[in-house]
Scaffold this motif. Structure first.
Motif, PDB file in Angstrom:
ATOM      1  N   GLY A   1     -25.298 -17.254  87.584  1.00 42.69           N
ATOM      2  CA  GLY A   1     -24.920 -18.106  88.364  1.00 42.69           C
ATOM      3  C   GLY A   1     -23.522 -17.992  88.442  1.00 42.69           C
ATOM      4  O   GLY A   1     -22.853 -17.130  87.616  1.00 42.69           O
TER       5      GLY A   1
ATOM      6  N   THR B   1     -28.463 -21.139  77.639  1.00 43.06           N
ATOM      7  CA  THR B   1     -28.240 -21.648  78.602  1.00 43.06           C
ATOM      8  C   THR B   1     -26.584 -22.350  78.284  1.00 43.06           C
ATOM      9  O   THR B   1     -26.093 -21.848  77.313  1.00 43.06           O
ATOM     10  CB  THR B   1     -29.103 -23.275  78.814  1.00 43.06           C
TER      11      THR B   1
ATOM     12  N   THR C   1     -30.816 -11.587  92.001  1.00 40.25           N
ATOM     13  CA  THR C   1     -31.710 -12.345  91.043  1.00 40.25           C
ATOM     14  C   THR C   1     -32.027 -11.545  89.824  1.00 40.25           C
ATOM     15  O   THR C   1     -32.017 -10.228  89.891  1.00 40.25           O
ATOM     16  CB  THR C   1     -32.771 -13.031  91.717  1.00 40.25           C
TER      17      THR C   1
ATOM     18  N   GLU D   1     -30.369 -28.813  81.761  1.00 36.73           N
ATOM     19  CA  GLU D   1     -30.327 -27.441  82.146  1.00 36.73           C
ATOM     20  C   GLU D   1     -31.747 -26.797  82.255  1.00 36.73           C
ATOM     21  O   GLU D   1     -32.461 -27.042  80.910  1.00 36.73           O
ATOM     22  CB  GLU D   1     -29.620 -26.617  81.464  1.00 36.73           C
ATOM     23  N   ARG D   2     -32.329 -26.416  83.074  1.00 38.02           N
ATOM     24  CA  ARG D   2     -33.571 -25.588  82.888  1.00 38.02           C
ATOM     25  C   ARG D   2     -33.536 -24.498  82.024  1.00 38.02           C
ATOM     26  O   ARG D   2     -32.742 -23.372  82.220  1.00 38.02           O
ATOM     27  CB  ARG D   2     -34.258 -25.445  84.294  1.00 38.02           C
TER      28      ARG D   2
ATOM     29  N   ARG E   1     -37.444 -21.255  84.233  1.00 39.58           N
ATOM     30  CA  ARG E   1     -37.217 -20.210  85.456  1.00 39.58           C
ATOM     31  C   ARG E   1     -38.156 -19.295  85.711  1.00 39.58           C
ATOM     32  O   ARG E   1     -38.102 -18.482  86.825  1.00 39.58           O
ATOM     33  CB  ARG E   1     -35.812 -19.888  85.335  1.00 39.58           C
TER      34      ARG E   1
ATOM     35  N   THR F   1     -26.986 -20.270  84.025  1.00 40.62           N
ATOM     36  CA  THR F   1     -26.065 -21.540  84.236  1.00 40.62           C
ATOM     37  C   THR F   1     -26.635 -22.058  85.561  1.00 40.62           C
ATOM     38  O   THR F   1     -27.446 -21.285  86.262  1.00 40.62           O
ATOM     39  CB  THR F   1     -24.824 -21.217  84.525  1.00 40.62           C
ATOM     40  N   GLY F   2     -26.115 -23.316  85.931  1.00 41.23           N
ATOM     41  CA  GLY F   2     -26.212 -23.780  87.268  1.00 41.23           C
ATOM     42  C   GLY F   2     -27.654 -24.557  87.829  1.00 41.23           C
ATOM     43  O   GLY F   2     -27.630 -24.805  88.732  1.00 41.23           O
ATOM     44  N   ASP F   3     -28.772 -24.410  86.912  1.00 45.38           N
ATOM     45  CA  ASP F   3     -29.905 -25.027  87.346  1.00 45.38           C
ATOM     46  C   ASP F   3     -30.223 -26.184  86.435  1.00 45.38           C
ATOM     47  O   ASP F   3     -30.759 -26.198  85.627  1.00 45.38           O
ATOM     48  CB  ASP F   3     -30.973 -23.948  86.995  1.00 45.38           C
ATOM     49  N   TRP F   4     -29.544 -27.290  87.027  1.00 43.20           N
ATOM     50  CA  TRP F   4     -29.676 -28.661  86.574  1.00 43.20           C
ATOM     51  C   TRP F   4     -30.391 -29.737  87.098  1.00 43.20           C
ATOM     52  O   TRP F   4     -30.538 -29.524  88.488  1.00 43.20           O
ATOM     53  CB  TRP F   4     -28.153 -29.249  86.283  1.00 43.20           C
ATOM     54  N   ILE F   5     -31.223 -30.395  86.357  1.00 47.54           N
ATOM     55  CA  ILE F   5     -32.058 -31.405  86.976  1.00 47.54           C
ATOM     56  C   ILE F   5     -31.898 -32.757  86.179  1.00 47.54           C
ATOM     57  O   ILE F   5     -31.673 -32.777  85.069  1.00 47.54           O
ATOM     58  CB  ILE F   5     -33.539 -30.927  86.658  1.00 47.54           C
TER      59      ILE F   5
ATOM     60  N   THR G   1     -25.623 -14.056  91.333  1.00 44.14           N
ATOM     61  CA  THR G   1     -25.904 -15.478  92.291  1.00 44.14           C
ATOM     62  C   THR G   1     -26.602 -14.956  93.350  1.00 44.14           C
ATOM     63  O   THR G   1     -26.590 -13.881  93.873  1.00 44.14           O
ATOM     64  CB  THR G   1     -24.485 -16.141  92.858  1.00 44.14           C
TER      65      THR G   1
END
Length: 354
Positions: free
Chosen positions: A170, A146, A212, A128-129, A134, A245-249, A194
């Motif tokens: 998220g 996170t 945001t 997760e970032r 971010r 949440t939700g910002d995965w790389i 979101t």
């Protein structure tokens, strides 16, 4: 075969070296070991194998998902299956780089090693970032998590709230699981945000779409998050906990150090339909390719990759990469990996495309 050089570094050889003991790596190791691939070794940098499911204490794991199967139980089953199949599982071992196309350098409490394999599988998962990546301005108060940090902060069987009022940044399935976890521990979830125009809401939790977070407030402890709607409206939500949440790389550092081409849409290794990278003998599976799919999907990919891996071990030539196929908008889902169909080999012994 083991050999120790004058510096104390040990050189070893194995048949299959899997980096990452999450669902994808364990599923591939299980299939390969069960099929007689020789010595199949799985490296895991953490002290416990099993990957992210170890920290997810909600039900719904498995294929098909079963409400009574929690993440830790799912992880234990995957580990047991790999060991029963004959795979060797080593924890606390970090792959730090490449000493050759199929040779990895590792470090662990027992020392330095160079491990050469006939096939290397990258199953390093996704990360997760954090808030800092971010670029959310504000102070650095306590209470900012996170999803992974949230799961690790909660006692597996305890019900101790980490805060009183939480905001989730998220609204994807991982965020909804986090919201349920917070509720079970007594934390009130006061909003989910979101940037997308629509999402699935949870009963009793306000869902703010096209919104945001613009700043975090508080010194010492979080006191609120400033939010902004795309139409220009803004405000501050009082809270003492926020979960990004939700910002995965994809965890692609090892692939990059090995010069393995990455897919521009996912930032994971570019693979063909058989999970082969552009480096002969190197495969990539699971969330290393695209963060983030479910544990069941990652495991299915790992199991599917065992067939082309076994074909490689049996001498099937590595295909020459063909022209890349790139997904162009509109694509309704998250970015997908680049698929590069193999170009037929020039000889009549060209391998079939699995």
């Amino acid at each position: 075969m083991n050999r120790t050089d004058p510096t104390g570094r040990t050189d070893r050889t194995v048949d299959v070296l899997v980096v990452g003991a999450g669902p994808a790596g364990l599923a591939l190791a299980t299939r390969a070991a069960r099929a007689g691939a020789g010595r199949v070794e799985v490296l895991e940098r953490e002290e416990e194998p099993g990957g992210a499911p170890r920290h997810c204490h909600h039900g719904g794991f498995g294929s098909p998902p079963l409400p009574w199967v929690t993440g830790p139980a799912y992880a234990r089953r995957a580990v047991a299956a790999a060991l029963d199949a004959g795979a060797a599982l080593r924890t606390g071992v970090t792959a730090t780089g490449w000493a050759g196309p199929l040779t990895l350098e590792t470090t662990s409490p027992s020392g330095l090693e160079r491990i050469t394999a006939r096939a290397v599988v990258l199953a390093t998962g996704a990360r997760e970032r954090p808030r800092s990546a971010r670029l959310v301005p504000g102070t650095r108060p306590a209470g900012v998590f996170t999803t992974g940090e949230l799961q690790r902060s909660l006692h597996p069987h305890g019900h101790h709230p980490i805060g009183r009022r939480a905001v989730l940044i998220g609204a994807e399935p991982v965020a909804r699981h986090a919201a349920r976890t917070l509720r079970r521990t007594g934390t009130q979830v006061v909003a989910m945000l979101t940037q997308h125009p629509r999402a699935t809401a949870l009963p009793g939790i306000p869902l703010l779409t096209r919104t945001t977070v613009s700043e975090l407030h508080g010194r010492g402890r979080l006191t609120g998050v400033a939010v902004r709607h795309e139409d220009g409206r803004s405000g501050v939500i009082a809270c003492d906990t926020v979960v990004f949440t939700g910002d995965w790389i994809p965890e692609h550092d090892l692939a990059r150090r090995g010069g393995i081409a990455l897919a521009p849409g996912t930032r994971g290794p570019a693979v063909d339909a058989a999970f082969r990278t552009g480096t002969p003998g190197v495969f990539a599976v699971g969330n290393t390719l695209h963060g983030i799919e479910s544990a069941a999907t990652a495991a299915a990919e790992g199991a599917a990759a065992a067939t082309p891996l076994l074909a490689h071990l049996s001498g099937t030539p590595w295909p020459t990469p063909g022209p890349p196929l790139l997904v162009q908008p509109p694509w309704p889902g998250p970015p997908r990996p680049t698929s590069r169909p193999p170009r037929p080999a020039p000889s009549s012994s060209a391998p079939p495309n699995p």
